[in-house]
Structures are given as C-alpha cells and as structure tokens.
Design an enzyme around this catalytic site. Structure first.
Site, mmCIF file in Angstrom:
data_model
loop_
_atom_site.group_PDB
_atom_site.id
_atom_site.type_symbol
_atom_site.label_atom_id
_atom_site.label_comp_id
_atom_site.label_asym_id
_atom_site.label_seq_id
_atom_site.Cartn_x
_atom_site.Cartn_y
_atom_site.Cartn_z
ATOM 1 N N ASP A 46 5.736 15.010 -4.013
ATOM 2 C CA ASP A 46 4.775 14.810 -5.086
ATOM 3 C C ASP A 46 3.672 15.279 -4.905
ATOM 4 O O ASP A 46 2.841 15.035 -3.835
ATOM 5 C CB ASP A 46 4.424 13.172 -5.260
ATOM 6 N N TYR A 51 -4.236 19.213 -5.265
ATOM 7 C CA TYR A 51 -4.081 19.159 -3.676
ATOM 8 C C TYR A 51 -4.369 20.224 -3.082
ATOM 9 O O TYR A 51 -4.319 20.276 -1.769
ATOM 10 C CB TYR A 51 -2.818 18.594 -3.417
ATOM 11 N N HIS A 109 -2.977 14.161 -14.376
ATOM 12 C CA HIS A 109 -3.197 13.596 -13.009
ATOM 13 C C HIS A 109 -4.318 12.297 -13.501
ATOM 14 O O HIS A 109 -4.154 11.367 -12.613
ATOM 15 C CB HIS A 109 -4.191 14.566 -12.207
ATOM 16 N N LEU A 191 0.576 2.553 1.034
ATOM 17 C CA LEU A 191 0.348 1.949 2.121
ATOM 18 C C LEU A 191 -1.228 1.510 2.269
ATOM 19 O O LEU A 191 -2.039 1.559 3.391
ATOM 20 C CB LEU A 191 0.466 2.901 3.620
HETATM 21 P P1 A2P Z 1 -0.479 10.298 9.223
HETATM 22 O O1 A2P Z 1 -0.487 11.407 8.022
HETATM 23 O O2 A2P Z 1 -1.446 10.894 10.166
HETATM 24 O O3 A2P Z 1 0.777 10.104 9.678
HETATM 25 P P2 A2P Z 1 -0.706 6.392 2.023
HETATM 26 O O4 A2P Z 1 0.505 6.737 1.948
HETATM 27 O O5 A2P Z 1 -1.208 5.003 1.516
HETATM 28 O O6 A2P Z 1 -1.842 7.215 1.463
HETATM 29 O O7 A2P Z 1 -0.996 6.297 3.616
HETATM 30 C C1 A2P Z 1 -1.191 7.267 4.438
HETATM 31 C C2 A2P Z 1 -2.024 7.237 5.809
HETATM 32 O O8 A2P Z 1 -1.136 6.068 6.326
HETATM 33 C C3 A2P Z 1 -1.943 8.275 6.446
HETATM 34 O O9 A2P Z 1 -3.402 8.025 7.397
HETATM 35 C C4 A2P Z 1 -0.781 8.264 7.667
HETATM 36 O O10 A2P Z 1 -1.177 8.855 8.664
HETATM 37 C C5 A2P Z 1 -0.640 6.859 7.661
HETATM 38 N N1 A2P Z 1 1.097 6.528 7.867
HETATM 39 C C6 A2P Z 1 1.976 6.914 6.901
HETATM 40 N N2 A2P Z 1 3.034 6.390 7.618
HETATM 41 C C7 A2P Z 1 2.725 5.617 8.545
HETATM 42 C C8 A2P Z 1 3.566 4.904 9.346
HETATM 43 N N3 A2P Z 1 4.786 4.819 9.381
HETATM 44 N N4 A2P Z 1 3.000 4.293 10.369
HETATM 45 C C9 A2P Z 1 1.450 4.453 10.697
HETATM 46 N N5 A2P Z 1 0.813 5.138 9.764
HETATM 47 C C10 A2P Z 1 1.369 5.765 8.924
#
Ligand code: A2P
Length: 274
Positions: A46, A51, A109, A191
């Site tokens: 995606d 971006y 978007h 997340l």
């Molecule tokens: P990074 O890219 O440095 O690994 P969202 O998807 O809600 O936008 O969240 C993205 C954030 O969560 C990024 O900072 C990413 O860090 C972090 N992240 C994604 N997957 C995980 C995971 N399984 N454990 C810990 N942090 C994660």
C-alpha cells in the site's frame, strides 16, 4: 511462510487481508523493506503518490521475480491533484514510477473538502478503471457524509475505505456504514503508529498466546474483518506482523481492547484536513 488470506471486494476481486504499509518509508529504504516483505510472504503493498516512494516500490516489484498477477498494489491520488484531468495525469505518473501497466486498487487519498473536488476526482478514478489502469476503485479517509455524496452522485460504491483505525479509534460508525454498503474497511496506522506497543493490557493479552502487542492488534483487525496495513522497516517485525494465523482472541481480550477506545487520533481529522 504464512499464506495471507484474501477478502472479496464488492467488485468480486480478491484483496489480501494484510498489506505492507510504506507510509513514511523513504524511497531509498523502501526497496529493501518491500523485498523483505515479499520474501516473508506479503503480496499486497500500500503506497501513495504523497509517500514519494512509488519508485522504490517499483524497483522492489521489478527485482522480486514475482509475476504481476501474484501481487496486489495500491496507490492513491494526492489532494493537490484533485479534479478530473489532474487525476488522470497523477495516475500516469504513479504508474511510471511503479513501472506497472495497472494498479490493483486506486484510492482518493483524502476527501479534502475545503480545497479539493472529490466528486470530479471520483469521476476520473472510475474512468481509469474503465481504461484498465486500475482494477478496483476506492477511497481513503472518507467519513460517512463523503461516502454518501459519491454513492448518491455516481451510483458506484467504492470497494474500500482506508481510514485511521486502531484500538484508540475503532471507528465503529464508519465500519458499520461500510459493512452495510459492502465496502471493506482498511486500517492505516493499525498499531496507532507504534504508540500502543507497550500498553500493559495488550502486552498481557499477547503473553497468553506467546505473541506481542503488535500481533494482538493485527489479530484484532483481522477478526473485525478489516484489511490491515502495518508498517515496519525492521525485518524481524515485518515477519512477525504476518505470524498471526495460529491464535485467536477471546471475548475477554475483545473487552480489554474495547476499553482502550479514547477517540485519540495519530493523524488529522478528514473533515478538517486540506
Ligand atoms: P519500524 O518501522 O521502525 O520497525 P503503524 O503501522 O501503526 O503506522 O505503526 C508503525 C510503527 O510501529 C513503526 O514505528 C514501526 O517501527 C513499529 N512497528 C511495526 N511493527 C512492529 C512490531 N511488530 N513490533 C514493534 N514495533 C513495530
């Protein structure tokens, strides 16, 4: 390697329920991250014009050795390109950067109600589908009123609405409208942009199943029927985020996650943005 299940969109086409989110991933990082995602089993990416990494995603697609029909690629028209002709041109540019003849899903978007023209933009998105440049058509950050406007005016129901959605902001109202109208809800910042990863309740739920808080949230999205787009540039996390098909949440877990609702957004409110 897990096989990510697909959901069926209202045009009959399948969409893998977990996609690799690449918002905020720089163009020079996104190629390796996307190749790692492909190696782990992701097939859905995606991206968006805004971006500034469609070129890097395109290089990953070219280097992957995967067939075009194995992949599901989404991109989006940015707010300053709203309008009929500008949207057609924006798609040309996106396809050039991605190195593709078509995308699987093209989204508006943001509704951008103050400065944009999402009705003319939607008209162009439908024309792009007629021309075969996108297989499916959808929107992002649309509230119910925006969805109602395009459905009323054109009689074409978007396949998806991609919105900010996580335990703080479960978006029950938009999800209910989408479910009634056969629109799949896609979750961005699933997340909460990482803000809920240390939440003690989510960590405790994960501990029951030998999973992390991130995996609990992704599982929650899947069980709600959302398409979920976690972003990571870290190979171990990229792998972890699709290792979510060997456990399920119970009613107690759902109640604990429901109690996290606060209405807190990590991004802008679509009614006010641009
Ligand atoms: P990074 O890219 O440095 O690994 P969202 O998807 O809600 O936008 O969240 C993205 C954030 O969560 C990024 O900072 C990413 O860090 C972090 N992240 C994604 N997957 C995980 C995971 N399984 N454990 C810990 N942090 C994660």
């Amino acid at each position: 390697m897990p096989t990510i299940p697909a959901l069926e969109m209202n045009d009959g086409l399948p969409i893998p329920q977990i996609g690799f989110g690449v918002w905020q991933v720089p163009d020079d990082v996104v190629t390796d991250a996307t190749l790692t995602a492909f190696e782990c089993g992701y097939r859905h990416v995606d991206t968006a014009a805004l971006y500034y990494n469609e070129g890097g995603v395109g290089r990953a697609i070219a280097a992957s050795g995967l067939g075009r029909d194995e992949l599901f690629i989404t991109t989006k028209v940015w707010n300053t390109d709203h309008g009929y002709d500008t949207t057609l041109k924006a798609m040309d540019k996106s396809l050039g950067l991605l190195g593709l003849d078509y995308v699987d899903l093209y989204l508006i978007h943001w509704p951008s109600p103050a400065t944009g023209d999402f009705l003319a933009t939607w008209d162009a998105v439908l024309a792009l589908r007629d021309r075969g440049l996108t297989r499916s058509v959808g929107v992002s950050n649309f509230h119910v009123s925006h969805l109602e406007s395009i459905i009323e005016r054109f009689g074409v129901v978007p396949a998806v609405d991609q919105i900010e959605l996580h335990p703080w902001l479960p978006q029950a109202g938009i999800r209910a409208f989408c479910a009634q109208h056969g629109i799949l809800t896609e979750a961005w910042s699933p997340l909460a942009s990482g803000a809920l990863l240390d939440d003690p309740g989510l960590v405790a739920v994960g501990a029951k199943y030998g999973k992390t808080a991130a995996q609990v949230m992704i599982r929650w999205h899947l069980e709600l029927g959302n398409v979920v787009l976690p972003k990571s540039v870290t190979p171990e996390r990229i792998r972890q985020n699709i290792d979510v098909f060997d456990f399920g949440l119970d009613a107690e877990d759902f109640a604990l996650i429901a109690a996290l609702e606060s209405g807190h957004r990590t991004g802008p409110n679509p009614d006010e943005f641009m």
